[in-house]
Design an enzyme around this catalytic site. Sequence first.
Site, PDB file in Angstrom:
ATOM      1  N   HIS A   1      26.662  10.518  16.711  1.00 30.97           N
ATOM      2  CA  HIS A   1      27.828   9.636  16.775  1.00 30.97           C
ATOM      3  C   HIS A   1      28.510   9.449  15.415  1.00 30.97           C
ATOM      4  O   HIS A   1      29.429   8.648  15.301  1.00 30.97           O
ATOM      5  CB  HIS A   1      27.381   8.278  17.317  1.00 30.97           C
ATOM      6  CG  HIS A   1      26.416   7.605  16.393  1.00 30.97           C
ATOM      7  ND1 HIS A   1      25.153   8.103  16.151  1.00 30.97           N
ATOM      8  CD2 HIS A   1      26.536   6.507  15.611  1.00 30.97           C
ATOM      9  CE1 HIS A   1      24.541   7.331  15.269  1.00 30.97           C
ATOM     10  NE2 HIS A   1      25.352   6.357  14.933  1.00 30.97           N
ATOM     11  N   ASP A   2      28.028  10.157  14.397  1.00 27.15           N
ATOM     12  CA  ASP A   2      28.619  10.039  13.059  1.00 27.15           C
ATOM     13  C   ASP A   2      29.300  11.317  12.582  1.00 27.15           C
ATOM     14  O   ASP A   2      29.903  11.320  11.507  1.00 27.15           O
ATOM     15  CB  ASP A   2      27.521   9.694  12.027  1.00 27.15           C
ATOM     16  CG  ASP A   2      26.906   8.327  12.264  1.00 27.15           C
ATOM     17  OD1 ASP A   2      27.640   7.411  12.690  1.00 27.15           O
ATOM     18  OD2 ASP A   2      25.693   8.180  12.020  1.00 27.15           O
TER      19      ASP A   2
ATOM     20  N   GLU B   1      16.384   8.480  10.706  1.00 27.72           N
ATOM     21  CA  GLU B   1      17.676   9.060  10.332  1.00 27.72           C
ATOM     22  C   GLU B   1      17.684   9.246   8.822  1.00 27.72           C
ATOM     23  O   GLU B   1      17.594   8.272   8.079  1.00 27.72           O
ATOM     24  CB  GLU B   1      18.836   8.141  10.733  1.00 27.72           C
ATOM     25  CG  GLU B   1      20.169   8.789  10.409  1.00 27.72           C
ATOM     26  CD  GLU B   1      21.319   7.822  10.123  1.00 27.72           C
ATOM     27  OE1 GLU B   1      22.473   8.238  10.192  1.00 27.72           O
ATOM     28  OE2 GLU B   1      21.054   6.641   9.813  1.00 27.72           O
TER      29      GLU B   1
ATOM     30  N   ASP C   1      17.390   3.624  11.699  1.00 29.29           N
ATOM     31  CA  ASP C   1      18.668   3.830  11.023  1.00 29.29           C
ATOM     32  C   ASP C   1      18.469   3.955   9.507  1.00 29.29           C
ATOM     33  O   ASP C   1      17.668   3.234   8.918  1.00 29.29           O
ATOM     34  CB  ASP C   1      19.555   2.601  11.329  1.00 29.29           C
ATOM     35  CG  ASP C   1      21.005   2.793  10.949  1.00 29.29           C
ATOM     36  OD1 ASP C   1      21.630   3.730  11.466  1.00 29.29           O
ATOM     37  OD2 ASP C   1      21.511   1.987  10.143  1.00 29.29           O
TER      38      ASP C   1
ATOM     39  N   ASP D   1      17.294   2.090  18.941  1.00 27.36           N
ATOM     40  CA  ASP D   1      17.724   2.201  17.555  1.00 27.36           C
ATOM     41  C   ASP D   1      17.199   0.971  16.824  1.00 27.36           C
ATOM     42  O   ASP D   1      17.418  -0.157  17.266  1.00 27.36           O
ATOM     43  CB  ASP D   1      19.261   2.200  17.525  1.00 27.36           C
ATOM     44  CG  ASP D   1      19.825   3.163  16.515  1.00 27.36           C
ATOM     45  OD1 ASP D   1      19.464   3.032  15.338  1.00 27.36           O
ATOM     46  OD2 ASP D   1      20.628   4.019  16.911  1.00 27.36           O
TER      47      ASP D   1
END
Length: 531
Positions: free
Chosen positions: A326-327, A265, A202, A100
């Site tokens: 994970h969000d 993302e 990200d 990430d």
Amino acid sequence: MYENTPWWKSGILYQVYPRSFQDANGDGIGDLPGIIERLPYLADLGADALWLSPIFPSPMEDFGYDISDYTGIDPLFGTLEDFDALVKAAHGQGLKVILDLVPNHTSDQHPWFIESRSSRENPKRDWYIWRDERGEGVPPNNWLSEFGGSSWEFDQATGQFYYHAFLRSQPDLNWRNPQVRKAIHDVMRFWLRRGVDGFRVDVMWHLIKDEQLRDNPANPDYVPGQQPYQQLLPIYSTDRPEVHDVVAELRRVVEEFNDRVLIGEIYLPPEKLVAYYGQNLAGAHLPFNFSLISAPWNAQGIARLINDYEAALPRGAWPNWVLGNHDRPRIASRIGDDQARVAAMLLLTLRGTPTLYYGDEIGMPQAEIAPDQVRDPWERNLPGLGLGRDGCRTPMRWDSTRHGGFSTGEPWLPLGPNLTLCNATAQADNPASMLSLYCALTALRRAMPELALGDYKPVEATGDLLAYVREYRGQRVLIILNVGCAPDSFDASRWPGRILLSTFMDREGELTDSTVALRGSEGVIVRLQGA
Ligand code: GLC
């Protein structure tokens, strides 16, 4: 893997949330040695690459998305030596490793920000976004933080505001500053040289903001009770035209090395999302496509979003699909356990690189989190709006022992319900389990170029049935999904073939020359005749 095809096109990606995967030292938090132990599981599952959410030194206010050192490993997760061992072990088992990269913001504890806030004259002042107040105590503009409240924080010591798109402890870097660009490019090179196979970047669409910092307009469709961030349309704070130059530069860094991938993302509608492939496809290889995460779960809705996305793709751009991360709430809880099996078949039979979120392959549910166990800063800032992300970040369940085999210590989040059935060991022993279904699907995708690389052709979206064909050099497979819970039937008179797999895992070999009866929540993959 197919010759002449990059691995990230034919491969299957798997997201590991390191805090919750496997704890090797008993502190209740997952770590790198734990991940190494579980690599054989990922290889058996049929994954080709693992993407690790951030593992760098961090005060952990946003669980690693607030980085205080881009080129280290947080002691919670291990050491650089552990990281090197992980890359080596993963590569040894045929698995790529994706990190990430969080270039939009740092932690306020990062030395760059500590310097930047120390005085207006500091050489790093301009590495972040500092502005004067608009009137006494009034922030420079009306931009909102995704995590609630103004996105501007006043700094007493130097009498200016700084911008933070997320927590106030996550100040945004100034991507208009060439030194910032260079510093992050060097971070990328540091990890690429250590052998990582690429990055998931990200909040890519946040990277650069309007030069004049114009006010965002009100959102006419805002409904009270929604996330407050949605009160404004973030047209000046995100998705600026200049972002594409920034992304192209990131891509150039990745291209300095062989065979690496750049993933972004991006939460934007398809027509804006696909711009992140870049001019001449020189942007992200895979701008994450999250449309299934918020999909209305009905045949017409899913067919429409596939068609819209396929239609929006630039020529030559390679698609991708994501069911969870994970969000966002877990798929099994969004659409139910039975439909989650249909969703697995959809994810692994669509055209484009699939990304699996850890635990979805055993149908892990969204866990209820008691108020005193909430860890997520988003939920803490904005309680009660259903934004909390702890429920999709609970520890992986490896077996039915205490703490699910995740840790010998007390896990940082509770495991959630239904441990006896929903754990990897129990499911590995059950040929009809969700895990067995995932393994069967990945095995088919790995074995059949029509599934990994073939064209997508819509066939039908009527009632609860969604059907499509994947085709590669004359080989064809038909996928029929019943997204409803009532039995239904598909007229297969034009589609003679043989069933390769049902989500119930009990119809292999059945002929399909007339009507195919489908049980509620059943999906089938059919190898078509003549193929
Ligand atoms: C991304 C991450 C999310 C994080 C946010 C701020 O959306 O996926 O977990 O909170 O960025 O870094």
